[in-house]
Design a protein around this motif. Structure first.
Motif, PDB file in Angstrom:
ATOM      1  N   ASP A   1       1.424   3.904  -2.886  1.00 48.90           N
ATOM      2  CA  ASP A   1       0.980   5.286  -2.834  1.00 48.90           C
ATOM      3  C   ASP A   1       2.251   6.216  -3.490  1.00 48.90           C
TER       4      ASP A   1
ATOM      5  N   HIS B   1      -3.411  -5.117  -3.080  1.00 42.10           N
ATOM      6  CA  HIS B   1      -3.926  -3.828  -2.750  1.00 42.10           C
ATOM      7  C   HIS B   1      -5.083  -3.415  -3.162  1.00 42.10           C
TER       8      HIS B   1
ATOM      9  N   ALA C   1       0.804  -1.141  -0.068  1.00 45.50           N
ATOM     10  CA  ALA C   1      -0.086   0.103   0.030  1.00 45.50           C
ATOM     11  C   ALA C   1       0.732   1.239   0.134  1.00 45.50           C
ATOM     12  N   ASP C   2       1.910   1.061   0.724  1.00 47.47           N
ATOM     13  CA  ASP C   2       2.893   2.249   0.890  1.00 47.47           C
ATOM     14  C   ASP C   2       3.657   2.547  -0.360  1.00 47.47           C
TER      15      ASP C   2
ATOM     16  N   ARG D   1      -8.170  -3.913  -1.146  1.00 41.75           N
ATOM     17  CA  ARG D   1      -8.267  -3.237  -0.034  1.00 41.75           C
ATOM     18  C   ARG D   1      -9.246  -1.982  -0.153  1.00 41.75           C
ATOM     19  N   GLN D   2      -9.940  -1.477   0.807  1.00 43.62           N
ATOM     20  CA  GLN D   2     -10.894  -0.623   0.687  1.00 43.62           C
ATOM     21  C   GLN D   2     -10.169   0.942   0.509  1.00 43.62           C
ATOM     22  N   ASP D   3      -8.986   0.925   0.870  1.00 41.11           N
ATOM     23  CA  ASP D   3      -8.204   2.087   0.701  1.00 41.11           C
ATOM     24  C   ASP D   3      -7.619   2.524  -0.452  1.00 41.11           C
ATOM     25  N   VAL D   4      -7.638   1.577  -1.517  1.00 38.65           N
ATOM     26  CA  VAL D   4      -7.065   1.844  -2.675  1.00 38.65           C
ATOM     27  C   VAL D   4      -7.747   3.142  -3.496  1.00 38.65           C
ATOM     28  N   LYS D   5      -9.180   3.202  -3.206  1.00 39.61           N
ATOM     29  CA  LYS D   5      -9.918   4.300  -3.754  1.00 39.61           C
ATOM     30  C   LYS D   5      -9.303   5.516  -3.298  1.00 39.61           C
ATOM     31  N   GLU D   6      -9.398   5.605  -2.005  1.00 33.92           N
ATOM     32  CA  GLU D   6      -8.913   6.815  -1.356  1.00 33.92           C
ATOM     33  C   GLU D   6      -7.286   7.056  -1.683  1.00 33.92           C
ATOM     34  N   ALA D   7      -6.571   6.355  -1.893  1.00 39.27           N
ATOM     35  CA  ALA D   7      -5.129   6.466  -2.287  1.00 39.27           C
ATOM     36  C   ALA D   7      -5.349   7.207  -3.679  1.00 39.27           C
TER      37      ALA D   7
ATOM     38  N   SER E   1      -6.682  10.569  -3.428  1.00 40.32           N
ATOM     39  CA  SER E   1      -5.840  11.629  -2.571  1.00 40.32           C
ATOM     40  C   SER E   1      -4.883  12.260  -3.643  1.00 40.32           C
TER      41      SER E   1
END
Ligand code: C2E
Ligand code: MG
Ligand code: MG
Ligand code: MG
Length: 289
Positions: A92, A123, A88-89, A126-132, A135
């Motif tokens: 990003d 990745h 994830a990092d 994961r729910q945060d892929v959209k957020e990544a 952003s």
């Protein structure tokens, strides 16, 4: 004697296993540091339209400038970063760097060339892929239309409801969705059309074998026909020879990517492939010229 011998073999095996485990532990702690210190670079490889000769997009491919081991290719560390949760990092960083670069090209009037980023299936779920993604677009000010997402067939197949929903949203914002290494997974025609996919990238093993195997040739022909009937763009990856290029042209393939055009190179070097046509299409003004 045989027993003693077996014991020695075992000892040797044991030693190798240990070395391997130690290397892994070392590399993992190196990777954590590398993310902090940003020891990565992106190389870019163009995709070229066969009709116009224009670069349609450039794919960002990550390399790790390891302080002791030198430049490491992704096959040396992507797996490790997936298994350790560091992907994830890393993603990003890749997204941020690629989008910053695409924005810079646009601002320097070098053209609105899309940048393509590979998303790991780990990745992607994961729910945060959209957020990544959101952003990064927000922070860099890049138009979504200049971002392309490459996902593998296996990423499509897992958790397909969620995946479909997410892709629909990204596509709705104008991003391009490409399926990478197509033909190596198990997606069927009936499955594929449910996803909002723009582009199929035919895996390079088919391109490699196409000239000597009639089966591989038939697969390439079938993929191209299928993609066209579903209104998808088709890219052949790993094109290395003029013979392959000619064959793909005959088959009606839209775009190619591979060493024949360029290896993955630095941002500065890839700029030389941008054509005046790319420059005309600045600031999303696709009707210019
Ligand atoms: P991929 O996305 O399918 O990328 C194509 C790979 O094939 C690249 O290797 C590229 O250098 C290589 N290639 C391109 N044209 C040719 C050709 O004509 N002949 C041959 N023999 N090879 C060619 P690379 O850069 O080592 O990347 C390997 C894989 O690592 C990528 O496969 C992708 O799955 C993954 N990867 C790379 N960057 C990232 C990243 O930022 N995030 C994630 N999650 N995965 C990445
Ligand atoms: Mg790719
Ligand atoms: Mg690929
Ligand atoms: Mg591939």
């Amino acid at each position: 004697h045989a027993k003693a011998c077996g014991k020695n073999v075992y000892k040797l095996f044991d030693k190798k296993m240990n070395e391997h485990a130690n290397e892994r532990v070392t590399l993992l702690s190196d990777l954590r540091l590398a993310l902090e210190r940003e020891e990565f670079v992106l190389h870019y490889q163009p995709k070229v339209d066969l009709l116009t000769g224009n670069v349609t997009s450039v794919e960002a491919l990550v390399r790790w400038m390891h302080p002791r081991l030198g430049m490491l290719a992704p096959d040396k560390f992507i797996r490790l970063s997936e298994e350790s949760g560091l992907i994830a990092d890393l993603t990003d960083w890749v997204l941020r760097t690629a989008c910053t670069q695409a924005k810079k090209w646009q601002e320097q009037n070098l053209g609105s060339v899309r940048v393509a980023v590979n998303l790991s299936p780990y990745h992607f779920q994961r729910q945060d892929v959209k957020e990544a993604i959101f952003s990064v677009l927000d922070a860099t000010g890049l138009e979504p239309a200049l971002l392309e997402i490459e996902i593998t067939e296996s990423a499509l197949m897992q958790n397909d409801e969620y995946t479909c929903e997410l892709l629909r949203e990204l596509r709705g914002l104008g991003m391009t969705i490409s399926v990478d290494d197509f033909g190596t997974g198990y997606s069927s025609l009936s499955y594929l059309h449910r996803f909002p996919i723009n582009t199929l990238k035919i895996d390079r093993t088919f391109i490699l074998n196409m000239m000597k195997s009639s089966e591989d040739q038939a697969i390439v022909t079938a993929i191209i026909a299928m993609a066209k009937s579903l209104n998808m763009q088709i890219v052949a990856e790993g094109v290395e020879t003029v013979d392959q290029l000619e064959k793909l042209k005959d088959q009606g393939c839209h775009e190619i990517q591979g060493f024949l055009v360029s290896r993955p190179v630095t941002a500065e070097t890839v700029e030389q492939f941008f054509t005046p046509e790319n420059h005309l299409h600045q600031h999303g003004n696709a009707t210019a010229g």
